[in-house]
Design a protein around this motif. Structure first.
Motif, PDB file in Angstrom:
ATOM      1  N   ASN A 111      -8.201  -8.370  -9.882  1.00 15.57           N
ATOM      2  CA  ASN A 111      -7.919  -7.353  -8.873  1.00 15.57           C
ATOM      3  C   ASN A 111      -6.493  -6.827  -9.041  1.00 15.57           C
ATOM      4  OD1 ASN A 111      -7.966  -5.769  -6.546  1.00 15.57           O
ATOM      5  ND2 ASN A 111      -7.293  -7.475  -5.253  1.00 15.57           N
TER       6      ASN A 111
ATOM      7  N   TYR B 289       0.854  -1.183   0.000  1.00 19.67           N
ATOM      8  CA  TYR B 289       0.000   0.000   0.000  1.00 19.67           C
ATOM      9  C   TYR B 289       0.882   1.222   0.000  1.00 19.67           C
ATOM     10  CZ  TYR B 289      -2.744   3.932   1.701  1.00 19.67           C
ATOM     11  OH  TYR B 289      -3.305   5.163   1.829  1.00 19.67           O
TER      12      TYR B 289
ATOM     13  N   GLY C 165     -18.228  -0.734  -1.611  1.00 20.92           N
ATOM     14  CA  GLY C 165     -16.776  -0.824  -1.611  1.00 20.92           C
ATOM     15  C   GLY C 165     -16.152   0.549  -1.810  1.00 20.92           C
TER      16      GLY C 165
ATOM     17  N   SER D  97      -9.737  -2.078  -9.800  1.00 17.87           N
ATOM     18  CA  SER D  97     -10.347  -2.286  -8.495  1.00 17.87           C
ATOM     19  C   SER D  97      -9.260  -2.608  -7.492  1.00 17.87           C
ATOM     20  CB  SER D  97     -11.370  -3.423  -8.545  1.00 17.87           C
ATOM     21  OG  SER D  97     -11.868  -3.695  -7.244  1.00 17.87           O
ATOM     22  N   ALA D  98      -9.342  -1.961  -6.347  1.00 14.88           N
ATOM     23  CA  ALA D  98      -8.374  -2.215  -5.283  1.00 14.88           C
ATOM     24  C   ALA D  98      -8.792  -3.391  -4.409  1.00 14.88           C
ATOM     25  CB  ALA D  98      -8.201  -0.967  -4.421  1.00 14.88           C
ATOM     26  N   HIS D  99      -9.984  -3.927  -4.630  1.00 16.45           N
ATOM     27  CA  HIS D  99     -10.488  -5.014  -3.800  1.00 16.45           C
ATOM     28  C   HIS D  99     -11.085  -6.093  -4.695  1.00 16.45           C
ATOM     29  CE1 HIS D  99      -9.951  -2.391  -0.324  1.00 16.45           C
ATOM     30  NE2 HIS D  99     -10.610  -1.445  -0.992  1.00 16.45           N
ATOM     31  N   ASP D 100     -11.251  -7.266  -4.093  1.00 17.63           N
ATOM     32  CA  ASP D 100     -11.789  -8.385  -4.859  1.00 17.63           C
ATOM     33  C   ASP D 100     -13.269  -8.217  -5.162  1.00 17.63           C
ATOM     34  OD1 ASP D 100      -9.329  -9.623  -4.942  1.00 17.63           O
ATOM     35  OD2 ASP D 100      -9.683 -10.739  -3.075  1.00 17.63           O
ATOM     36  N   THR D 101     -13.980  -7.545  -4.304  1.00 18.84           N
ATOM     37  CA  THR D 101     -15.415  -7.333  -4.514  1.00 18.84           C
ATOM     38  C   THR D 101     -15.671  -5.872  -4.829  1.00 18.84           C
ATOM     39  OG1 THR D 101     -15.765  -6.950  -2.147  1.00 18.84           O
ATOM     40  CG2 THR D 101     -16.010  -9.210  -2.948  1.00 18.84           C
ATOM     41  N   PHE D 102     -16.512  -5.648  -5.800  1.00 13.94           N
ATOM     42  CA  PHE D 102     -16.820  -4.270  -6.175  1.00 13.94           C
ATOM     43  C   PHE D 102     -18.184  -4.259  -6.842  1.00 13.94           C
ATOM     44  CE2 PHE D 102     -14.082  -6.256  -9.305  1.00 13.94           C
ATOM     45  CZ  PHE D 102     -14.839  -6.196 -10.462  1.00 13.94           C
TER      46      PHE D 102
END
Length: 1506
Positions: free
Chosen positions: A899, A332, A953, A857-862
């Protein structure tokens, strides 16, 4: 050779008889022919018409010259019978078989000598074996025995080889015995055997081992030692082996052991390095295996070390552990952080979340390496912040770099609508700054006298405003208020229709300053404007000053044809100046007192136009009109005179000065008139001297006021300038300049980086700082505002900023260059972040819509709504869902977004099928079915109430967002998917529209982090693992590689891995190679190369030849040891050893010792023996009893000795006479008293009936010899036999040799053959018919009961009979009294032909055999007893006679056998002949010597009886 004289005679005879006879049988069958011959008196009867042969005889004679080859075939049967006597016998036998059986049979030759032979001879092919350790063996055999048909048992001699019971070397051996008869004919007994040395095959070295034997040749009894090389162990332990005999074979007594590898254990601590595995050169971990550590990904070695499997089965060392070499990764890293200054401060307090990192070691520390820490104050501007992660092994990660941007909160410049209000902002427009307000003139200020820059208390980007108080301040207007009086003067004002007017007046010696070009001190104010003009302030009166002098221009002309010569112009000018200097010295002839009072200068000489009218410059004086020449030269001068300050008025002073100028011009005219101004024949025109306008001249910077003829300065803030019409005018100082003192000539420039707000500035304090690059204000001066985002300014003192190109923005306020404009992303930080999309204008008749964007996307879910309007919804969750109106799931597509990776999404919606198409990264992922459709009406509202929104998200980023009101093709979409920021010219919505209004929670990320390139595709890590990152990548090196791109190869050579003095070199593929020295190999040159070694020699082969220097060889194999693939093989040329052998000279056969006239026919057999058959040359023949052997042989089996010596040939000759005697027996005896009468009766009868008698080629004699006195026995009173003798006449001699060589006949030869034929046929008549021999005496008939015929060939001395010819007795023979040639006895020789006796050998010498042809044959030494008996004898002695008789007997016996064979054949043919005798006639009826009597016809019935 068949072209001999015998062949010639036979051919002639056969042609003359058989062919004619056969033809006659064919042509005139059953015809009885009686031949008649006319008697000829000529000797050459063959050529006379008196001699008439039988018709078939003529035919035979004719064919005798042309048909030899056919005639030869007729003698085949006789030749076969006579072949036992050799080539001559073949010819003679053929002749006998054809025509002369009676004569030949009488001359029975002695039988030929039969060769000896061995009755016993040992067999060949036996083998004898040498004893153990030896190469020789003893061989014994029973000596052979030999015998001879004539000589009986013969002595046997050992010709070649050792005696029985001798010891023989290994190999083949041949033993030869020989035996020889008394004629020198020998025979051989030969046999061979082999001595065998029993050997074993050379034992092959075991792999990785060796064998050493105590003998070079491994024969039985040889012992060998077996061993293994270092690192190998023997199995089984058979260290000694021996070559032994096993029946008839040999072998080693024990099997050859193998050498097995010594191995080291694997699962031991030495082979288990931390963070790595053992990598070995051999999977079997055998002896000398080298293992090194192969580190896990992210780990490496400090030093390359090898552990070696040693000969004791243990490893040499513990493998080193791997250390962490993979740098940590920042997981990060904050984006650019924007913050804003505090009130009345240049700093801001900034906080952020610390970066985080990960590492394979799980032990990582993140530390800041640049910039203030979080929670500290940051000054206005951009501050770079750097973080780096370090693991426990000191590996450092790539830096995390982000920026803290601190912006000043500024208010926009105050918008003051009151034109009479002035503001000053000493602290600029920053948050908390104050601007002071005042009114122009005497207008009172209503409200606050200052305003303050404040900010709105909102989250996100704060906004600012001017706090003006409860109400906006303003200036209270008092229109046209009286102006204040100037210093050193007064002002008076009065009201006029539309306002007021004021007049400025100055005290004595003061004057109104200059303002512009026509200011007289009057100020006018209109109530509508409320401001006095031309100034709203009254300047002070200035000190009055007079002009210094007045100036005017004068001119005169030269008229000439041409003035183009510049030298003439220059001469006129110089001459005028010279004259003026003279005039000046004289005070211009009293006009002026000095040069200060008046002066002439600024002389200018120019060439004027060719012709024009001229008006006087002075309007008061017209010089008249005149016509110029083609050209004119104009001389212009400036005349100045002093403006005297007298008590008179200024106008009088002005006129006095003008008069002085006129007087000076007159003086110049006078000088011209005197001719002093004439140059190069050119004289000034007298009427051309004129003056121009006279004007007062003020000091520099002062303005002349003509109304008062005074010089006044420009007011402060202005300077004297020349206008566009060339007249002086007071002009305000430009911006950036000021003038405080009115008498200053020029305006003063402001200091650097400062300027004034407007023109006409009067004080230094009016110079204000300029706005720098990236700033602007209404005046371009301080206070300045920074350029907003998406704008920039590269120049100073700007009143506005420039907009960035479409689709670009800046990272912060105050950008100074277009390069600061860059692509950007939008990051949605919070749930519900939404951006409204304006409806594009001018878009009608929509047939389709294409929406494209890049997403991260910074996350797996969006959950992101990419586009939503009144008609359409595009929402990306687990899959892409497209809704239309109330249909929330109108179409859906399975779209996978990875991702942390930028992905390009394009959705095409169109009226035609397919209605929906979805593309990811340029590849079509979905196409709707035909059931999915959309109407044009629905598309027309696609942009109403449009927006995009993050539903759940956070951290969703977009870039390159654009909407095209059209349907884009797959190729176009693929093109846009290759870069993040491609823009379609048809786009109606772009990223610019999304940032037109700042939205809280949506950050503009500058520069863009969108990454359209997968950097790992180009393999930047050089084959190592590559992890794609946003705008970058991370290489995970392995196998010891290091560096950002794994480009630093491991230096294996640094740790000296090579052994045995080898040189090490790192290879391009990241490995290393060892260059071994000679005799070493292996990856580390750890193994000694095994070069090829020779096995022991095997035994020698047989010699290639038995003599004359041959070779024998022996072989060996390159297997002791076998060479390694890298070893040096044995030299192939040394595999076979060749040595000379049997170098003694070959016992060659001597040339066959030929007798005189011999023709040998030799050839060599396959086994190397020379075989010869011997014949005589043409015209020569072997004689009976002295025939050659069927073949002569010489070679190794005869010990290279010929088995006999060919006899000599005798030259053939024509005999002196041939006589045949036929004894006819009768059935009853004839008394001697009438015997003669009977003989006479028979003679007469025969002379009339016998062919040769009729043709007179023979003489017939008949005698009853039993009744003759010499032969008659006692009491013999009668005789029962009659002796009929036919004797040929002496023949004409001819050379048989020449005849045979030429293969041609002659007359003599023909006569001889014909006579011989007549005799033969006549004898056959006697023997073929009984009637011709019947005797009738006194009525008594005596009938023959049998006939016996003999022949006698009478040859000269030294010759012997050869059938119907004679031949010289050849060398080795002599003629005998019987008319034959007999062999010389032992002890005698004859080296000449045609001799009647042999020569004796020298005393004490004898010959080995009979028939010796040279004294050299007398090589044997006699014993004492033999010397006494060795006495020369006449005609060769009794022994010679006995041998000759014996030989002749043998030959005669052989002849009788041949005759019997021929007789059987003749008996058959005669029967047929007898039956046809009457019609065929006699075979031949010719004479050797032609008779004179007339030929008498006869009938012949030949009858043959023995």
């Amino acid at each position: 050779m068949m072209s001999s004289v015998f062949m010639t005679l036979v051919v002639l005879y056969l042609i003359c008889t058989y062919e004619a006879f056969a033809e006659q049988q064919k042509e005139i069958p059953q015809l009885k022919v009686q031949t008649r011959m006319k008697r000829s008196k000529s000797d050459n009867a063959l050529n006379s018409n008196q001699y008439t042969p039988a018709p078939y005889l003529n035919k035979m004679l004719q064919n005798s010259q042309n048909s030899q080859s056919e005639a030869v075939q007729l003698v085949g049967l006789g030749s076969a019978v006579g072949s036992a006597l050799g080539p001559v016998g073949t010819v003679v036998g053929g002749l006998v078989g054809g025509i002369l059986c009676i004569i030949v049979c009488h001359d029975d030759p002695p039988p030929p000598n039969k060769p000896p032979y061995f009755t016993s001879c040992p067999k060949s092919g036996q083998k004898a074996y040498a004893e153990e350790g030896k190469t020789k063996a003893t061989v014994s055999w029973q000596p052979p025995t030999a015998t001879d048909p004539e000589d009986g048992t013969l002595s046997v001699y050992l010709q070649s080889g050792l005696l029985p019971g001798s010891e023989f070397d290994r190999g083949d051996h041949t033993i030869i015995y020989s035996a020889t008869d008394h004629n020198g004919v020998s025979t051989s007994c030969f046999f061979s055997f082999t001595i065998v040395v029993m050997t074993c095959d050379p034992p092959q070295w075991p792999i990785n081992g060796y064998i050493r034997c105590d003998k070079s040749e491994v024969m039985i009894g040889t012992s060998c030692t077996v061993g293994c090389f270092s690192g190998y162990k023997m199995s089984p332990q058979n260290s000694r082996i021996k070559c032994v005999k096993n029946q008839n074979n040999t072998s080693m007594d024990l099997s050859i052991p193998s050498c097995q590898e010594i191995t080291c254990p694997v699962n031991v601590a030495e082979m288990r390095p931390q963070h790595g595995t053992a990598l070995c050169t051999h999977q079997s971990h055998k002896y000398d295996t080298a293992c090194f550590t192969q580190c896990d990904r992210g780990y490496t070695l400090d030093k390359m070390m090898f552990s070696i499997c040693e000969s004791n089965g243990l490893w040499s060392r513990h493998l080193p552990d791997c250390k962490d070499s993979e740098p940590p990764e920042i997981t990060y890293c904050p984006n650019t952080i924007y913050s804003y200054t505090n009130r009345n401060s240049k700093e801001a307090l900034v906080n952020w979340t610390e970066p985080s990192a990960s590492d394979n070691s799980k032990n990582v520390t993140v530390h800041q390496i640049k910039g203030p820490k979080s929670g500290f104050s940051f000054r206005v501007g951009i501050t770079e912040i750097r973080y780096q992660a370090t693991d426990s092994n000191g590996n450092k990660s790539p830096e995390c770099i982000f920026f803290v941007v601190v912006e000043e909160l500024r208010c926009n410049p105050p918008l003051i609508s009151d034109p009479y209000m002035i503001y000053r902002c000493p602290d600029g427009f920053t948050y908390g700054s104050k601007c002071n307000l005042r009114c122009m003139g005497k207008f009172p200020l209503v409200g606050n006298d200052s305003i303050v820059c404040e900010k709105n208390s909102t989250n996100g980007h704060p906004s600012t405003y001017w706090n003006k108080g409860p109400s906006d301040p303003y200036c209270k207007r008092i229109p046209c208020n009286d102006l204040p009086a100037p210093i050193n003067g007064a002002i008076s004002c009065d009201t006029w229709m539309f306002g007021r007017q004021c007049q400025m007046q100055c005290s004595r010696k003061y004057d109104i300053p200059a303002v512009g070009s026509g200011f007289t001190g009057i100020f006018t104010c209109s109530e509508k404007e409320g401001v006095f003009k031309p100034l709203n302030t009254v300047p002070n009166c200035t000190e009055s000053r007079l002009p210094g002098h007045i100036e005017t221009l004068g001119e005169f002309f030269y008229y000439t044809g041409s003035c183009s010569d510049p030298t003439v112009l220059e001469e006129i000018k110089l001459n005028f100046i010279q004259q003026m200097k003279i005039l000046e010295k004289n005070g211009y002839a009293g006009v002026c007192s000095d040069t200060l009072q008046c002066n002439v200068g600024n002389v200018s000489v120019t060439c004027g136009p060719r012709s024009r009218k001229r008006r006087s410059i002075n309007s008061d004086e017209i010089s008249g009109r005149f016509k110029r020449s083609d050209s004119e030269i104009r001389v212009e001068i400036k005349i100045s005179s002093l403006f005297l300050n007298s008590n008179s008025s200024t106008s009088d002073s002005f006129e006095f000065a003008k008069q002085i100028q006129k007087n000076i011009l007159k003086k110049i005219e006078e000088v011209s008139n005197s001719g002093k101004l004439t140059v190069s024949g050119l004289t000034p025109n007298a009427g051309s001297f004129v003056l121009g306008f006279s004007a007062p001249v003020c000091p520099e910077g002062l303005y002349i006021r003509m109304s008062s003829l005074s010089c006044v300065p420009c007011i402060s803030g202005s300077f004297l300038n020349v206008n566009n019409r060339g007249r002086p005018v007071c002009t305000p100082c430009p911006r950036g300049f000021y003038k405080e003192d009115e008498f200053e000539i020029h305006c003063t420039q402001c200091p650097d980086e400062t300027s004034t707000v407007e023109t006409g500035s009067t004080h230094l304090t009016d110079c204000i700082d300029k706005c720098g690059p990236g700033e602007y204000s209404d005046t371009g001066l301080s206070p300045c505002s920074p350029c907003a985002k998406s704008t920039y300014q590269s120049k100073t003192m700007s009143t506005s900023c420039l907009q960035c190109p479409t689709g670009l923005t800046t990272a912060f306020h105050g950008s100074t260059d277009v390069q600061n404009c860059t692509d950007f992303d939008l990051m949605f930080k919070y749930i519900g972040n939404k951006i409204d999309i304006r409806k594009p204008s001018g878009v009608t008749n929509i047939q389709g819509v294409t929406i494209m964007l890049w997403m991260l996307s910074a996350h797996d879910t969006f959950d992101m709504t990419v586009f939503q309007s009144k008609t359409l919804t595009i929402r990306l969750k687990e899959k892409l869902i497209i809704g239309k109106g109330l249909l929330r799931n109108w179409a859906s597509a399975d779209v996978f977004f990875e991702n942390g990776t930028w992905m390009h999404l394009a959705v095409v919606i169109k009226k035609n099928h397919p209605a929906v198409s979805v593309y990811v990264n340029g590849n079509q992922k979905y196409q709707s079915s035909s059931s999915v459709s959309i109407t044009a009406a629905e598309l027309s509202t696609a942009f109403e109430d449009a927006f995009l929104k993050q539903n759940i998200g956070s951290g969703m980023s977009i870039s390159g967002y654009q909407i095209v009101p059209n349907t884009m093709s797959s190729d176009e979409i693929s093109k846009f998917a290759k870069t993040c920021h491609s823009k379609s010219p048809e786009s109606v919505v772009t990223m610019d529209d999304l940032i037109s209004k700042p939205v809280r929670g949506i950050d503009v990320i500058v520069p863009s982090q969108c990454d359209s390139v997968n950097e790992c595709e180009s393999d930047p890590c050089n084959g190592h693992r590559c992890v794609n990152k946003v705008k970058g990548y991370i290489c995970q090196c392995s196998n010891g590689y290091t560096g950002k791109n794994c480009e630093i190869k491991p230096d294996y050579c640094k740790h000296d891995p090579c052994q045995n003095g080898a040189s090490c070199a790192n290879t391009p593929d990241g490995n290393y190679t060892c260059t071994c020295k000679d005799s070493f190999k292996g990856m580390r040159c750890e193994k000694k190369i095994v070069n090829g070694g020779w096995s022991p020699w095997n035994e020698f082969s047989e010699c290639t030849v038995s003599c004359n220097g041959g070779t024998k060889f022996r072989k060996r194999t390159c297997n002791s040891p076998r060479p390694d693939p890298d070893g040096i093989p044995c030299n192939v040329s040394d595999a076979i050893q060749r040595v000379p052998c049997n170098e003694e000279k070959c016992p060659s056969c001597p040339h066959l010792k030929r007798g005189f006239g011999n023709v040998p026919h030799c050839h060599e057999t396959d086994d190397g023996h020379e075989i010869c058959k011997v014949t005589c040359r043409p015209g020569y023949s072997f004689l009976p009893g002295n025939s050659p052997l069927p073949e002569y042989k010489c070679g190794k089996n005869t010990s290279y000795i010929w088995n006999g010596k060919p006899p000599a040939c005798g030259k053939l000759d024509i005999p002196d006479q041939i006589t045949t005697e036929t004894i006819v027996s009768y059935n009853a005896p004839v008394g001697c008293d009438i015997a003669s009468k009977a003989s006479q009766f028979l003679k007469v009868k025969l002379e009339s009936s016998i062919q040769c008698a009729q043709n007179k080629t023979c003489i017939v004699a008949v005698e009853a010899k039993d009744c003759s006195s010499t032969l008659r026995k006692k009491r013999t009173a009668n005789s029962q036999m009659q002796h009929v003798t036919l004797t040929t006449a002496t023949a004409e001699k001819f050379d048989i040799e020449s005849l045979a060589q030429s293969n041609q006949t002659n007359v003599a030869a023909k006569k001889y053959i014909i006579g011989l034929s007549e005799l033969e046929l006549s004898v056959q008549q006697l023997n073929g018919t009984d009637d011709i021999l019947k005797i009738v005496i006194d009525g008594n008939i005596f009938t023959p009961t049998g006939q016996t015929t003999t022949s006698i060939v009478r040859c000269p001395n030294g010759q012997g009979r050869m059938m119907f010819l004679c031949a010289d007795c050849p060398s080795g023979t002599h003629s005998s009294s019987s008319g034959k040639c007999v062999l010389c006895n032992k002890g005698n020789y004859q080296d000449e032909p045609g001799q009647t006796s042999c020569k004796s050998c020298p005393y004490g010498k004898t010959t080995a055999f009979v028939g010796s042809q040279s004294q050299l044959d007398c090589s044997e030494t006699l014993g004492i007893e033999n010397k006494e008996r060795h006495q020369p004898t006449e005609n060769g002695g009794k022994n010679g006679t006995l041998i000759a008789v014996t030989t002749i007997s043998v030959v005669l016996l052989l002849g009788m056998m041949i005759t019997l064979g021929i007789f059987a054949y003749k008996k058959i043919t005669r029967k047929r002949f007898k039956e046809n005798a009457q019609r065929i006639g006699s075979w031949a009826s010719l004479s050797m010597v032609m008779p004179n009597n007339e030929y008498i016809a006869m009938e012949s019935k030949p009858k043959f009886k023995m």
